[in-house]
Design a protein around this motif. Structure first.
Motif, PDB file in Angstrom:
ATOM      1  N   ALA A   5      36.375  15.479  51.569  1.00 13.25           N
ATOM      2  CA  ALA A   5      35.726  16.441  50.680  1.00 13.25           C
ATOM      3  C   ALA A   5      34.288  16.680  51.132  1.00 13.25           C
ATOM      4  O   ALA A   5      33.613  15.749  51.572  1.00 13.25           O
ATOM      5  N   PRO A   6      33.792  17.910  51.001  1.00 12.87           N
ATOM      6  CA  PRO A   6      32.424  18.191  51.427  1.00 12.87           C
ATOM      7  C   PRO A   6      31.357  17.626  50.499  1.00 12.87           C
ATOM      8  O   PRO A   6      30.214  17.452  50.897  1.00 12.87           O
ATOM      9  N   ILE A   7      31.728  17.308  49.263  1.00  5.85           N
ATOM     10  CA  ILE A   7      30.773  16.774  48.286  1.00  5.85           C
ATOM     11  C   ILE A   7      31.165  15.341  47.981  1.00  5.85           C
ATOM     12  O   ILE A   7      32.329  15.051  47.707  1.00  5.85           O
ATOM     13  N   VAL A   8      30.176  14.449  48.031  1.00  5.96           N
ATOM     14  CA  VAL A   8      30.435  13.035  47.752  1.00  5.96           C
ATOM     15  C   VAL A   8      29.522  12.582  46.624  1.00  5.96           C
ATOM     16  O   VAL A   8      28.312  12.806  46.663  1.00  5.96           O
ATOM     17  N   VAL A   9      30.124  11.944  45.625  1.00  8.65           N
ATOM     18  CA  VAL A   9      29.373  11.266  44.563  1.00  8.65           C
ATOM     19  C   VAL A   9      29.477   9.783  44.912  1.00  8.65           C
ATOM     20  O   VAL A   9      30.558   9.195  44.852  1.00  8.65           O
ATOM     21  N   HIS A  10      28.350   9.217  45.311  1.00  5.65           N
ATOM     22  CA  HIS A  10      28.308   7.851  45.826  1.00  5.65           C
ATOM     23  C   HIS A  10      28.321   6.830  44.689  1.00  5.65           C
ATOM     24  O   HIS A  10      28.120   7.186  43.525  1.00  5.65           O
ATOM     25  N   PRO A  11      28.542   5.549  45.013  1.00  3.64           N
ATOM     26  CA  PRO A  11      28.554   4.514  43.968  1.00  3.64           C
ATOM     27  C   PRO A  11      27.246   4.490  43.171  1.00  3.64           C
ATOM     28  O   PRO A  11      26.183   4.854  43.693  1.00  3.64           O
ATOM     29  N   ILE A  51      35.219  22.472  39.915  1.00  2.00           N
ATOM     30  CA  ILE A  51      35.598  21.709  41.115  1.00  2.00           C
ATOM     31  C   ILE A  51      35.307  20.222  41.028  1.00  2.00           C
ATOM     32  O   ILE A  51      35.751  19.476  41.899  1.00  2.00           O
ATOM     33  N   ILE A  52      34.579  19.763  40.018  1.00  2.00           N
ATOM     34  CA  ILE A  52      34.147  18.357  40.049  1.00  2.00           C
ATOM     35  C   ILE A  52      35.306  17.361  39.952  1.00  2.00           C
ATOM     36  O   ILE A  52      35.143  16.210  40.330  1.00  2.00           O
ATOM     37  N   ASP A  53      36.466  17.801  39.504  1.00  2.00           N
ATOM     38  CA  ASP A  53      37.635  16.922  39.469  1.00  2.00           C
ATOM     39  C   ASP A  53      38.667  17.266  40.545  1.00  2.00           C
ATOM     40  O   ASP A  53      39.763  16.718  40.544  1.00  2.00           O
ATOM     41  N   ASP A  54      38.289  18.141  41.465  1.00  2.00           N
ATOM     42  CA  ASP A  54      39.195  18.552  42.545  1.00  2.00           C
ATOM     43  C   ASP A  54      38.899  17.704  43.786  1.00  2.00           C
ATOM     44  O   ASP A  54      37.838  17.856  44.399  1.00  2.00           O
ATOM     45  N   PRO A  55      39.807  16.809  44.174  1.00  2.00           N
ATOM     46  CA  PRO A  55      39.546  15.928  45.318  1.00  2.00           C
ATOM     47  C   PRO A  55      39.406  16.667  46.649  1.00  2.00           C
ATOM     48  O   PRO A  55      38.889  16.105  47.606  1.00  2.00           O
ATOM     49  N   ALA A  56      39.808  17.914  46.716  1.00  2.00           N
ATOM     50  CA  ALA A  56      39.575  18.695  47.930  1.00  2.00           C
ATOM     51  C   ALA A  56      38.105  19.059  48.082  1.00  2.00           C
ATOM     52  O   ALA A  56      37.627  19.318  49.176  1.00  2.00           O
ATOM     53  N   TRP A  57      37.382  19.039  46.959  1.00  2.00           N
ATOM     54  CA  TRP A  57      35.965  19.392  46.960  1.00  2.00           C
ATOM     55  C   TRP A  57      35.051  18.207  46.742  1.00  2.00           C
ATOM     56  O   TRP A  57      33.972  18.128  47.339  1.00  2.00           O
ATOM     57  N   VAL A  58      35.409  17.300  45.828  1.00  2.71           N
ATOM     58  CA  VAL A  58      34.513  16.207  45.442  1.00  2.71           C
ATOM     59  C   VAL A  58      35.220  14.869  45.613  1.00  2.71           C
ATOM     60  O   VAL A  58      36.314  14.663  45.095  1.00  2.71           O
ATOM     61  N   GLU A  59      34.565  13.976  46.339  1.00  3.23           N
ATOM     62  CA  GLU A  59      35.057  12.606  46.505  1.00  3.23           C
ATOM     63  C   GLU A  59      34.167  11.680  45.688  1.00  3.23           C
ATOM     64  O   GLU A  59      32.952  11.648  45.891  1.00  3.23           O
ATOM     65  N   TRP A  60      34.763  10.968  44.762  1.00  3.07           N
ATOM     66  CA  TRP A  60      34.050   9.991  43.939  1.00  3.07           C
ATOM     67  C   TRP A  60      34.230   8.628  44.594  1.00  3.07           C
ATOM     68  O   TRP A  60      35.341   8.117  44.656  1.00  3.07           O
ATOM     69  N   ARG A  61      33.147   8.044  45.072  1.00  2.00           N
ATOM     70  CA  ARG A  61      33.222   6.748  45.760  1.00  2.00           C
ATOM     71  C   ARG A  61      32.690   5.632  44.868  1.00  2.00           C
ATOM     72  O   ARG A  61      31.669   5.801  44.203  1.00  2.00           O
ATOM     73  N   GLY A  62      33.353   4.493  44.932  1.00  2.00           N
ATOM     74  CA  GLY A  62      32.844   3.298  44.269  1.00  2.00           C
ATOM     75  C   GLY A  62      32.697   3.435  42.776  1.00  2.00           C
ATOM     76  O   GLY A  62      31.611   3.668  42.280  1.00  2.00           O
TER      77      GLY A  62
END
Length: 74
Positions: A5-11, A51-62
């Motif tokens: 995903a191009p957007i990453v929300v880090h731990p 898009i915030i819940d679309d894994p193609a756009w946003v990856e939630w890490r940790g």
């Protein structure tokens, strides 16, 4: 096709909040979904709420999505 995903929300940091990046560029430290949506809007994303819940756009890490750790600082 993209590898990730191009957007990453880090731990969440030890003091709360999650760093948000778009294609490696830091957008800011989000303390809630409103912050995340605002960062994405400023980065030029149309309808960021969609898009915030679309894994193609946003990856939630940790950690769980939408969990930002400690409360926003006063």
């Amino acid at each position: 096709m993209r590898d990730h995903a191009p957007i990453v929300v880090h731990p969440a940091s030890a003091t709360g909040g999650r760093r948000v990046t778009a294609r490696g560029q830091i957008l800011g430290l989000a303390y809630d979904d409103l912050d995340l949506v605002e960062f994405l809007r400023r980065a030029g994303v149309d309808e960021p709420e969609a898009i915030i819940d679309d894994p193609a756009w946003v990856e939630w890490r940790g950690g769980k999505p939408h969990d930002y750790g400690e409360a926003r600082p006063s």
